[in-house]
Every structure is written in C-alpha cells, then in structure tokens.
Enzyme design. Structure first.
Site, PDB file in Angstrom:
ATOM      1  N   ASP A 101      19.926 112.849  51.503  1.00 52.07           N
ATOM      2  CA  ASP A 101      20.891 112.489  52.536  1.00 52.07           C
ATOM      3  C   ASP A 101      22.267 112.443  51.895  1.00 52.07           C
ATOM      4  O   ASP A 101      22.428 111.911  50.797  1.00 52.07           O
ATOM      5  CB  ASP A 101      20.531 111.103  53.090  1.00 52.07           C
ATOM      6  N   ASP A 203      25.088 113.184  56.939  1.00 52.72           N
ATOM      7  CA  ASP A 203      25.267 112.088  57.885  1.00 52.72           C
ATOM      8  C   ASP A 203      26.575 112.227  58.682  1.00 52.72           C
ATOM      9  O   ASP A 203      27.639 112.417  58.077  1.00 52.72           O
ATOM     10  CB  ASP A 203      25.298 110.779  57.073  1.00 52.72           C
ATOM     11  N   GLU A 260      24.172 116.212  60.754  1.00 49.61           N
ATOM     12  CA  GLU A 260      23.957 115.321  61.901  1.00 49.61           C
ATOM     13  C   GLU A 260      25.257 115.306  62.710  1.00 49.61           C
ATOM     14  O   GLU A 260      26.310 114.983  62.171  1.00 49.61           O
ATOM     15  CB  GLU A 260      23.620 113.910  61.423  1.00 49.61           C
ATOM     16  N   HIS A 333      14.884 108.098  62.021  1.00 53.91           N
ATOM     17  CA  HIS A 333      14.988 106.658  61.771  1.00 53.91           C
ATOM     18  C   HIS A 333      15.937 105.953  62.737  1.00 53.91           C
ATOM     19  O   HIS A 333      16.079 104.743  62.686  1.00 53.91           O
ATOM     20  CB  HIS A 333      15.463 106.440  60.327  1.00 53.91           C
ATOM     21  N   ASP A 334      16.614 106.704  63.591  1.00 57.91           N
ATOM     22  CA  ASP A 334      17.532 106.104  64.570  1.00 57.91           C
ATOM     23  C   ASP A 334      16.980 106.131  65.986  1.00 57.91           C
ATOM     24  O   ASP A 334      17.616 105.624  66.904  1.00 57.91           O
ATOM     25  CB  ASP A 334      18.870 106.878  64.582  1.00 57.91           C
TER      26      ASP A 334
HETATM   27  C1  NOJ Z   1      23.732 108.053  61.144  1.00 56.33           C
HETATM   28  C2  NOJ Z   1      22.518 107.549  60.435  1.00 56.33           C
HETATM   29  O1  NOJ Z   1      21.409 108.310  60.811  1.00 56.33           O
HETATM   30  C3  NOJ Z   1      22.382 106.094  60.813  1.00 56.33           C
HETATM   31  O2  NOJ Z   1      21.164 105.533  60.424  1.00 56.33           O
HETATM   32  C4  NOJ Z   1      23.541 105.367  60.206  1.00 56.33           C
HETATM   33  O3  NOJ Z   1      23.534 104.022  60.634  1.00 56.33           O
HETATM   34  C5  NOJ Z   1      24.879 105.989  60.613  1.00 56.33           C
HETATM   35  N1  NOJ Z   1      24.863 107.417  60.581  1.00 56.33           N
HETATM   36  C6  NOJ Z   1      25.968 105.526  59.702  1.00 56.33           C
HETATM   37  O4  NOJ Z   1      25.814 106.102  58.445  1.00 56.33           O
END
Ligand code: NOJ
Length: 558
Positions: A101, A203, A260, A333-334
C-alpha cells in the site's frame, strides 16, 4: 530490476490482506507478518496470484496504519524489515507477487517531516505540508469538511496557522506542489521496488493535487461543512503528478499499480489507465459502492436498485474496453461484507455469497478478493458503540447525533456500513478467537466463527472457498473472461443480473438471481441459446434452463 513491462496483472487475481486482522503468531491480539507467512499455502491453494498488503509501516495506528510515521520501517507489533524480506521471498518462492500500500496523500502527524514542519514557519520542512492563515475572523482557511468528520483544517497554536487534513487530524496532507516532497516520495518508492515488491495500491491517489487558491465549497442543506471535493478530487495537476511518478519511478520496473480513486468517473478512469498515457494500470471506482445510500452519504441507507447496479457495471465495462482496465471488487477493508449487503447472510448465506462472486468474477478486469470473502464472512452487529474501533465510526456518531439522528438510527447505519464489518479477525477455525490469536483480539471476533471458518470450508468440497477456487481456474482457462466484450442482457429485470461476454472463439452467459424467489427468464431467445450450452459453474443442484432458483448464479459457455 526488470525493465520490460508486461500485462501480467490483466490475468492476475489479487487477494487483500489487512494485517491487523489476519493472523497473530505472538499472542498480542494483532496479526503480524509471520502470521501471513504461515498462511501463504492457504492462499496458494485458493489460486490467487498477487497479495495486496494493507499498510505494515511504522505508525501510531490512528487509522490502522494509513497514518505512517516512517515509510521505511515496519510497525513493531507486525514484525521487522527482515520479516518483510522473508515474506517477499516466500511469496515469490510460491510463484506469487506482493503489492504494497502506498499512502502518500498524507502522513502521520508523528512523521519527522511533520514534527519539523510544525516547529516554525521558517523550518525547512514547513512547506512539506499545507499551512494557511485563517480567514479574517480567525475561522479555518476554507469551509471544507474532513472525510472523517469535523473541519479539514486544524489550528496549530505554536505557529498560529492551520494545516490541512482531509482525513483525521493526525493525518496531515502532504504538499505535492513541493518538488522536494515528490522527490522524497519517489526515493521511498524505489526503496521498496528495489527490495522486489511487485507494485503499489495507491491510497486516495486522485486527491494529491489541490486547487491552491483554496476556495470554499458548497454547503448542502443540513450540512455544517462545505464540500471541498471539487478542489482536490482529480485536481489541477493530478495527471502531471501521475505521469511524473511513472516517469521517475515506475517505468524502471515491471510492476502493477492500482489507484484508489473516490469520485473518479469512467472518463477519468480512461485517462488514468490508458497505457498510452503512462499513468496507472487500473483504478478502484466507488460508483457501485455508492448506490445503496442517499446523496453519497454512506450512512444514509437506501436499498440497492439492481437495475442501477447493472447499468453502472455496464458503463464501466464498456467505457474501459479496449482502452484502459477495470479492477473488480465487492469488498475491501473499508466496505461492509458483500454477502450481508447485496446477498442474504441468513438462510442463503453460502448460496448468495457464491452467486455474488460469480457475478463479479466473470467480468473484464482484475478481480480482488478481500480476506474472508472466500469464506462468505458476514457483517458483525456489536450492540455497544464501545466494541467498535474505527475512528470514522466515532466521529460520525458525534456528528450525526449533533444533527438529530437517534442512537438507534446511527447503530443501524454502523451495522450496515461500518468499516469494522470488514476488520473483525479472519476466521480460521472454530477454536477460541477463531484461531486468529491466543491472546485478546484487538477487535472482537464475529460470533458466527463456529459456523463460518477456513477449516470448515477446506473440509467441505462445496464450500465458498472451492467456489472461488473454481472461478479462478475458469479465468485461467478461458481467455474470453479476460478479453471478451461485455453485453448486458435482461436489462430491465429487477431481480436478475445477466450478461454475455463475447470473445474470439468463445462466449459465455452469466445469469445471477439477486432475489430469494424463483424467477423465470423472460427472454425466449436467450433461453434458446442456452439449450446447447455447457454449464461452466453453478451454485445450484436443481438448475433448469429458463428458470433461476433463489440466489442462483450460473455461467454457461457457448
Ligand atoms: C483510504 C483507505 O482505504 C482508508 O482505510 C483510509 O482510512 C483512508 N484512505 C485514509 O488513508
């Protein structure tokens, strides 16, 4: 260092590991790198090609590692750099790859750059972050809200200026306008690539370029803060930065990249992923994940409309065909667990989880599997707010209470959408703490682990695990899954997600029933063309052409 670039990522299947919740070998209640090494054979058996490892860098863990204190060290609870080197070797020895990441929109406020930066206005690192005076009345420089709630600006007493943090206060945004920042980041990327890592998941990478005029954003009804999105999502210099990253770093290595990108449209995605532009291989869209909420507020729940979901996938499949590349995901994970979200985590848990996997894995793009998804892991419903761990949940709770939401409404939203749904420990077996740890897990285990766990899945040849394995095998066997053209069929059917893929020598049909009722296929022509077709994969023993049983998902090769 390989100079040649190839498209191996187009035929790869990626598995995401969230290290804190994967496998603990030390008994401290958190996963670790040795724990990942222990499970590599499990992943190999599943058939995946690439591991995407969520952040393992040194971090105070305000946001589980998405707040980095030192980009070149490992968080001590997870292990050491030697452990990481060993992981890399062991992954490669099994013919798999490892993608790290890359979190470079922001650092932790404990990163030495920020520690220096906040000391005084003349500090050599001052300009590594985004510092601004307040408005005349002393209020923050803009009205933007942070993604984790509250203002996106924090006042710093020491130097009497505000710094920007699009996420938590402890995650100050880096200033990408500053060339030294960019150079330091590129050096750090090379440090990892020279070790042999096979790429990066980047990210919120489309947030890097801010509109340096820092205008106020629009304030919606009931909102306290303005929307800064138009001034930092796909901002003015973003494509220049992406090209520079490619030119300065990536072009020297045979690696994969996935950005992302909240707020990216298919048109944006084309620009980011068209190989001629030398930017990224693929991006993560959020559009399909934003369809079950109102006004892009994920906590404001709405039922999914299947026709909208289908048309959204169609748009992405068609727009990028022959130009860029899609990534395919239901989970990370989100996100909440997909079987609890678009499937049925009760009576039809196994069946609907398989159907959802089939529906996604037959599309064009690189599929991502999030840990536990291959077991059909479900959302968790903690009764007490204190049982949750995610900073986003706590900030949101206070904010929604302040605008009058009831406790019950907020808890319902957390149960449906909270990120901790994805972060409960991986369920390895039915022993204490699901075999995840001998200690006290950092977040409680999902109580369904006795029924849903890897050991049980491996012992049952009809399990979700083997269904994922079979989907992966199919992708390796049939070129049409990677290359074929996408055509949506039964467009207006409110229950069935059906599509065709047409390749050079083969074609396939996917038919997925998203409902708990038996439905008739309302298209004689389609039914006819399935008569001589071969079933490539199904989750239904009683399958009949022309009908779909509850949550049936079937693929026909023609
Ligand atoms: C996206 C990530 O997937 C998430 O888990 C994170 O809280 C935010 N970006 C900030 O880095």
């Amino acid at each position: 260092m390989a100079k040649s670039r190839s498209d191996w990522w187009k035929t790869s299947i990626v598995y995401q590991i969230y290290p804190k919740s994967f496998n603990d070998t030390t008994g401290n209640g958190m996963g670790d790198i040795q724990g990942i090494i222990e499970k590599l054979d499990y992943l190999k058996k599943l058939g995946i090609d690439v591991i995407w490892l969520s952040p393992v860098y040194d971090s105070p863990q305000e946001d589980n590692g998405y707040d980095i204190r030192n980009y070149r060290e490992i968080y001590e609870q997870y292990g050491t750099l030697e452990d990481l080197d060993q992981l890399l070797d062991e992954v490669h020895a099994r013919g798999m790859k490892l993608v790290m990441d890359l979190v470079v929109n922001h650092t932790s406020d404990e990163h030495p750059w920020f520690v220096e930066s906040r000391k005084d206005k003349g500090n050599q690192y001052r300009d590594y972050y985004i510092w601004r005076d307040g408005k005349e009345d002393g209020s923050p420089p803009t009205n933007w809200g942070s993604i984790f709630g509250g203002s996106a600006w924090e006042f710093d007493e020491e130097t009497e200026q505000y710094y920007l943090h699009l996420f938590a206060k402890k995650q100050p945004d880096l200033n990408w306008e500053n060339e030294d920042v960019r150079k330091d980041i590129y050096d750090m990327m090379k440090f990892w690539l020279d070790k042999g890592v096979d790429g990066f998941r980047m990210d919120v990478i489309n947030f890097l370029s801010k509109d340096t005029r820092y205008p106020d954003g629009q304030i919606g009804e009931n909102d306290t803060y303005g929307d800064g999105g138009p001034f930092f999502v796909n901002g003015p210099r973003i494509h220049e930065f992406m090209k520079e990253i490619h030119q300065e770093v990536l072009s020297d290595y045979d690696v994969m990249t996935v950005g992302e990108m909240p707020g990216a449209s298919p048109e944006d995605a084309k620009e980011y992923t068209d190989p001629q532009n030398d930017e990224l291989n693929m991006i993560f869209t959020f559009e399909h994940m934003n369809l079950d909420c109102v006004n892009e507020d994920k906590w404001n729940l709405k039922d999914i409309d299947l026709v909208e979901l289908k048309e959204n996938f169609e748009k992405w499949q068609k727009s990028l065909y022959g130009v860029g590349w899609n990534s395919l995901y239901w989970n990370n994970h989100d996100q909440p667990r997909i079987v609890s979200r678009f499937g049925d985590d009760g009576q039809y848990r196994e069946k609907s989880a398989k159907m959802l996997a089939t529906c996604l894995h037959m599309m064009q793009g690189t599929p991502y599997i999030y840990q536990g998804e291959e077991l059909g892991m479900t959302n968790v419903r903690f009764d007490q707010l204190e049982d949750y761990r995610d900073i986003e949940i706590f900030n949101m709770y206070d904010e929604k209470r302040a605008i009058g939401w009831s406790h019950e409404r907020i808890m319902e939203a957390i149960h449906a959408k909270g990120r901790d749904n994805a972060r409960t420990p991986m369920q390895w077996d039915d022993s204490k703490s699901a075999g995840f740890t001998d200690g006290e897990p950092w977040i409680a285990v999902n109580p369904r682990f006795k029924e849903i766990n890897a050991r049980a899945a491996l012992e049952d040849e009809n399990s979700n695990f083997y269904h994922y394995q079979a989907l992966i095998d199919l992708r390796k066997k049939h070129e049409v899954i990677t290359e074929g053209k996408f055509e949506l069929v039964l467009r207006d059917d409110p229950n069935v997600f059906a599509y065709k893929r047409v390749g050079k020598d083969e074609a396939l049909y996917v038919l997925c029933n998203f409902s708990d009722r038996t439905v008739k296929i309302d298209d004689e022509g389609l039914v006819e063309s399935l008569r001589d077709a071969e079933v490539w994969i199904t989750n239904e023993d009683q399958g009949e052409i022309g009908k779909l049983q509850p949550y049936e998902g079937v693929v026909y090769g023609v």
